[in-house]
Scaffold this motif. Structure first.
Motif, PDB file in Angstrom:
ATOM      1  N   ILE A   6       0.831  -1.214   0.000  1.00 61.38           N
ATOM      2  CA  ILE A   6       0.000   0.000   0.000  1.00 61.38           C
ATOM      3  C   ILE A   6       0.867   1.267   0.000  1.00 61.38           C
ATOM      4  O   ILE A   6       0.379   2.359   0.312  1.00 61.38           O
ATOM      5  N   ALA A   8       2.985   2.400   2.082  1.00 60.85           N
ATOM      6  CA  ALA A   8       2.912   3.083   3.378  1.00 60.85           C
ATOM      7  C   ALA A   8       4.260   2.989   4.086  1.00 60.85           C
ATOM      8  O   ALA A   8       4.966   1.999   3.930  1.00 60.85           O
ATOM      9  N   ARG A  63       6.396  11.261  11.968  1.00 67.00           N
ATOM     10  CA  ARG A  63       5.728  11.622  10.715  1.00 67.00           C
ATOM     11  C   ARG A  63       4.364  10.964  10.567  1.00 67.00           C
ATOM     12  O   ARG A  63       3.698  11.133   9.550  1.00 67.00           O
ATOM     13  N   GLY A 100       2.927  13.715   4.922  1.00 61.76           N
ATOM     14  CA  GLY A 100       2.584  13.972   3.526  1.00 61.76           C
ATOM     15  C   GLY A 100       1.101  14.243   3.342  1.00 61.76           C
ATOM     16  O   GLY A 100       0.706  15.077   2.524  1.00 61.76           O
TER      17      GLY A 100
END
Ligand SMILES: NC(=O)c1ccc[n+]([C@@H]2O[C@H](COP(=O)([O-])OP(=O)(O)OC[C@H]3O[C@@H](n4cnc5c(N)ncnc54)[C@H](O)[C@@H]3O)[C@@H](O)[C@H]2O)c1
Length: 144
Positions: A34, A36, A102, A119
């Protein structure tokens, strides 16, 4: 500035989770599927921690270990910083900056209902800014 719930409305609430006794290799294969950078670690519905690309680099690769020989529980971060759907994106950016992280898993009534990354926040703020500029331009051109 919007709240996490707005961002999750556009991104979706799916969260990749892995078990603590899975190998790091299995975890990064799931993350790659995915695209990720993390996986939340959970067992029997209990959230135990999070494992990120950074953990793999620092605690496996740089130690000269093999991802197939190391378990997720050996490298995961169990001190998890979480947020709620009502948390503002401003607070998210402050948390990410202060704690040098993050990713922020989102909990609602104790259960996982999403995850946001740095992001995602940047993308959302760009979209929000463009929307405001277009509105202002329409308003200005309408007023002229
Ligand atoms: N254009 C976009 O929609 C978008 C969104 C996010 C990130 N990015 C880019 O990807 C790169 C890395 O992004 P990042 O640093 O934000 O981290 P990242 O690589 O972890 O993020 C990529 C995506 O994976 C999702 N994600 C991460 N962990 C997850 C999990 N456990 N379960 C479900 N989803 C999960 C994030 O929410 C994000 O949408 C950056 O270059 C960034 O600009 C682009």
């Amino acid at each position: 500035m919007g709240a996490v719930s707005n961002l999750l409305d556009s991104k979706g609430g799916e969260v990749l989770t892995v078990k603590p006794d899975q190998t790091v290799e299995a975890a990064i294969q799931e993350m790659e599927k995915i695209s990720a950078g993390t996986s939340v670690v959970a067992d029997n519905g209990e959230i135990l921690g999070i494992v990120s690309e950074r953990d793999v680099i620092r605690k496996v690769v740089l130690q000269g270990k093999n991802v197939a020989d190391v378990l997720v529980q050996d490298i995961m971060s169990s001190k998890l910083t979480t947020i709620s759907p009502d948390t503002s994106l401003d607070e998210c950016m402050q948390l990410m900056t202060e704690k040098r992280i993050r990713h922020l898993p989102v909990l609602h009534d104790g259960s996982l209902c999403g995850i946001i990354s740095i992001g995602d926040v940047v993308k959302y703020l760009i979209v929000e800014k463009d929307f405001k500029i277009r509105n202002l331009e329409t308003y200005i051109s309408g007023a002229m």
